[in-house]
Design an enzyme around this catalytic site. Structure first.
Site, PDB file in Angstrom:
ATOM      1  N   HIS A  42     -12.831  44.775  50.524  1.00 22.64           N
ATOM      2  CA  HIS A  42     -12.521  46.141  50.119  1.00 22.64           C
ATOM      3  C   HIS A  42     -11.742  46.811  51.250  1.00 22.64           C
ATOM      4  O   HIS A  42     -11.874  46.428  52.421  1.00 22.64           O
ATOM      5  CB  HIS A  42     -13.800  46.943  49.849  1.00 22.64           C
ATOM      6  CG  HIS A  42     -14.462  46.617  48.545  1.00 22.64           C
ATOM      7  ND1 HIS A  42     -13.848  46.814  47.333  1.00 22.64           N
ATOM      8  CD2 HIS A  42     -15.706  46.118  48.264  1.00 22.64           C
ATOM      9  CE1 HIS A  42     -14.676  46.459  46.353  1.00 22.64           C
ATOM     10  NE2 HIS A  42     -15.807  46.023  46.892  1.00 22.64           N
ATOM     11  N   CYS A  95      -7.540  47.181  49.099  1.00 26.81           N
ATOM     12  CA  CYS A  95      -6.868  48.405  48.670  1.00 26.81           C
ATOM     13  C   CYS A  95      -6.317  49.161  49.873  1.00 26.81           C
ATOM     14  O   CYS A  95      -6.895  49.141  50.953  1.00 26.81           O
ATOM     15  CB  CYS A  95      -7.820  49.306  47.904  1.00 26.81           C
ATOM     16  SG  CYS A  95      -7.988  48.801  46.187  1.00 26.81           S
TER      17      CYS A  95
END
Length: 429
Positions: free
Chosen positions: A251, A301
């Site tokens: 992430h 991301c």
């Protein structure tokens, strides 16, 4: 920390770095639980001079939650740094009345066109737009025939480049170098499980072994373990090797930066800025990789924005299969990161040569991953390397990846890179 406080800190950073006295602050920051002992130790160890420590402290402050700014102002007052406390408090109050006071200036678009053309020349431009005016600059759009179509002449030119040590890195060692893959799937901090990441990991393990790299995989690392693994890799002797590759699957989020945007989450929910990861391999920390290419591939991301794209004449529908349900690798800033250690900081990279950082998505936007087939970026990267690594250089390969990923899905994504390579790079196949 909300955007107004973050922008205020950035506007005041120059003065804070110039005047902030960090030594008396450490104990107060600990007593207010604004920083953990590990974070302070890392700032002190990674940033030698007072200005460097002040700069890193201000940057890290942005990650310490929505109450970080008022707590920091109180710390300044407790240590007698009243002028800085007054500056931040006054600016913060002004921002509440006028949010534009801390908003960065919007860039003004500039339209470039013919300059200093006479009336007759302007008439010629309108009547014959493709005809150049003598002595004037004209724009040109390169078509496929200008940049190479993959024909025999292109392959021959690429082979000549491979043999030219002044134009291309020499990758003759076998193995070419180390490839470290960090694959974070399960998180203990409330972040979602990254289903499909193991598929990505298996693909890249296989791919880089075929490209003659010695591949090592580490799974589910905390932020501190990530930094330890990267520093261990940097400390190795790379003298007989020609290259080094780092792949991180996790992430990610936005982060304040001076060089490379974004941050990667460890499984403990603490972010590691990408620029810290890259700086672990600079010339000072890793001298045996000096002058050799260091490649970083980041599947995470860059933020939380979803890009709906814009309509064009032709759109591919092949990736809109029924039942497809991609997930983002986004995670927001944490208001309360908890008591967790932060990585060592290296304050700057004076000569960021021989570095290539490839991001799965544009800064600020999500990066899509399918629970069954893996991420768009890694799936495409693997396929492009399989088909074209024997002939194309790294930049050309990543252009192919960007084009293919940009055509996927209803929500859009486009990979990008920061390229500080001095030469072309052709993988050994």
């Amino acid at each position: 920390m909300d955007d107004a406080d973050r922008q205020l800190l950035r506007r005041c950073r120059v003065r804070l770095v110039s005047e902030l006295q960090v030594a008396p602050l450490w104990d107060v920051l600990l007593s207010r639980e604004l920083f953990t002992p590990g974070m302070i130790e890392d700032i002190q160890a990674g940033s030698g001079s007072r200005p460097d420590q002040a700069r890193q402290l201000v940057i890290d402050l942005e990650t310490r939650g929505r109450h970080a700014l008022p707590l920091f102002i109180s710390c300044l007052e407790d240590t007698g740094q009243t002028s800085l406390a007054s500056l931040l408090r006054t600016s913060s109050q002004a921002a509440k009345w006028d949010p534009k006071a801390v908003r960065p200036l919007d860039p003004i678009p500039v339209v470039l066109g013919p300059v200093d053309l006479k009336r007759e020349e302007l008439r010629m431009v309108k009547q014959y737009p493709s005809k150049p005016i003598p002595g004037k600059l004209t724009s040109e759009v390169l078509g496929p025939e200008d940049i190479g179509s993959g024909g025999f002449s292109d392959v021959r030119a690429q082979r000549e480049l491979r043999r030219n040590a002044d134009m291309a890195y020499v990758l003759n060692a076998d193995p070419c170098g180390y490839c470290l893959i960090i694959n974070n799937v399960n998180f203990s901090s409330g972040l979602s499980t990254r289903s499909g990441s193991n598929v990505d990991c298996e693909k890249l393990t296989h791919r880089f072994r075929l490209l003659h790299f010695s591949v090592e995989v580490k799974c589910n690392l905390t932020s501190k373990q990530m930094v330890q693994a990267l520093r261990e890799l940097a400390r190795r002797d790379h003298g007989s090797l020609d290259c080094c590759v780092v792949v991180i699957l996790s992430h990610g989020c936005e982060a304040s930066h001076r060089q490379f945007p974004g941050a990667i989450y460890g499984t403990d929910g603490c972010p590691v800025p990408v620029e810290r990861i890259v700086n672990i391999f600079n010339g000072t920390s890793c001298p045996s990789l000096g002058g050799k290419p260091k490649l970083f591939f980041i599947q995470a991301c860059g933020g939380e924005q979803k890009d709906p794209g814009f309509e064009v004449a032709s759109t591919s529908s092949k990736d809109r299969a029924p039942g497809s349900n991609p997930e983002p690798d986004a995670a927001p800033f944490q208001d309360n990161p908890g008591n967790c250690d932060q990585p060592d900081a290296i304050s700057s990279l004076p000569t960021p040569s021989d570095i290539f950082v490839s991001y799965s998505t544009f800064p600020g936007f999500v990066s899509w991953r399918h629970p069954n087939s893996g991420s768009w970026y890694i799936e495409t990267l693997d396929r492009v390397f399989e088909q074209w690594a024997h002939s194309d250089d790294l930049q050309s390969l990543l252009l192919r990846v960007a084009h293919a990923v940009s055509e996927k899905g209803i929500y859009k994504q486009i990979p990008g890179c920061f390229n500080f390579l001095r030469k072309k790079l052709f993988f050994k196949t």
